[in-house]
Design an enzyme around this catalytic site. Structure first.
Site, PDB file in Angstrom:
ATOM      1  N   HIS A  38       0.824  -1.210   0.000  1.00  0.00           N
ATOM      2  CA  HIS A  38       0.000   0.000   0.000  1.00  0.00           C
ATOM      3  C   HIS A  38       0.860   1.263   0.000  1.00  0.00           C
ATOM      4  O   HIS A  38       0.543   2.228  -0.694  1.00  0.00           O
ATOM      5  CB  HIS A  38      -0.959   0.001   1.201  1.00  0.00           C
ATOM      6  CG  HIS A  38      -2.208  -0.755   0.949  1.00  0.00           C
ATOM      7  ND1 HIS A  38      -2.280  -2.123   1.045  1.00  0.00           N
ATOM      8  CD2 HIS A  38      -3.436  -0.336   0.572  1.00  0.00           C
ATOM      9  CE1 HIS A  38      -3.504  -2.507   0.752  1.00  0.00           C
ATOM     10  NE2 HIS A  38      -4.231  -1.443   0.461  1.00  0.00           N
ATOM     11  N   LYS A 103      -9.789  -6.755   9.576  1.00  0.00           N
ATOM     12  CA  LYS A 103     -10.472  -7.036  10.839  1.00  0.00           C
ATOM     13  C   LYS A 103     -10.321  -5.829  11.752  1.00  0.00           C
ATOM     14  O   LYS A 103      -9.344  -5.083  11.671  1.00  0.00           O
ATOM     15  CB  LYS A 103      -9.925  -8.298  11.502  1.00  0.00           C
ATOM     16  CG  LYS A 103      -8.515  -8.170  12.030  1.00  0.00           C
ATOM     17  CD  LYS A 103      -8.068  -9.423  12.748  1.00  0.00           C
ATOM     18  CE  LYS A 103      -6.629  -9.222  13.245  1.00  0.00           C
ATOM     19  NZ  LYS A 103      -6.088 -10.409  13.876  1.00  0.00           N
TER      20      LYS A 103
END
Length: 193
Positions: A38, A103
């Site tokens: 990323h 999560k």
């Protein structure tokens, strides 16, 4: 809560109908990427350069796989804490990513970006790495091979179980459920010694 079976690529119409708490069984192609990938991708976007993989209209799974045993497509794979990708998420949604999978709760900037760009943030249940890995039918490294387990991988999944944690209306499942829990605790603790 409703349950949806969705096939990638997920359309904007599909995204709009999803609400926090909805269950989704996702099939098709998703991409796996974590922090290091990323960081590189957002640096490219900031410099008006192309990404090594066209992720417009795609879903990114924040995870890194364990090595597979003989005969396995992929080793155990579980979602990474999504909060770690929050600094990169708005830029990726603006670029055209329609969904992410991780999560745990996320920052307000992600909730705002989901609303602004018509995206969704899914939660996958941690601790189910073996079950999740069985839903992966094929895997291929497609970029940043030098990053090892953090390389970008294309996964073919079937009925990958997800929960809508942040929807395109800016609603937040974690915030909603924490408020319910706190109200419940206040009611049950009245008169407790």
């Amino acid at each position: 809560m409703p349950e949806y079976r969705l096939q990638t690529p997920i359309t904007k119409e599909d995204i709009k109908k999803l609400k926090i708490g909805d269950t989704v069984l996702l099939s098709g192609t998703i991409y796996m990427a974590r922090d290091a990938a990323h960081k590189r991708m957002v640096e490219l976007l900031e410099n008006n350069q192309s990404l090594p993989v066209d992720l417009k209209g795609e879903v990114i799974f924040y995870a890194g796989p364990c090595p597979p045993k003989p005969g396995q497509v992929i080793g155990p794979v579980a979602p990474t804490t999504a909060f770690r990708m929050d600094p990169y998420a708005p830029a990726m949604y603006e670029y055209g990513v329609v969904g992410t999978i991780g999560k745990g709760p996320r920052r307000d900037l992600v909730k705002d970006a989901c609303k602004k760009y018509g995206a969704v943030s899914f939660a996958a249940i941690g601790g189910l790495s073996t079950i999740l890995s069985r839903r992966v039918k094929a895997v291929q490294v497609v970029a940043y091979e030098d990053l090892g387990p953090e390389a970008i991988r294309r996964l073919e999944v079937q009925d990958f179980p997800l929960l809508v944690a942040y929807d395109s209306n800016g609603d937040d499942l974690y915030q909603q459920e924490i408020a319910k829990y706190e109200n419940y605790n206040q009611k049950t603790n009245k008169g407790a010694v």
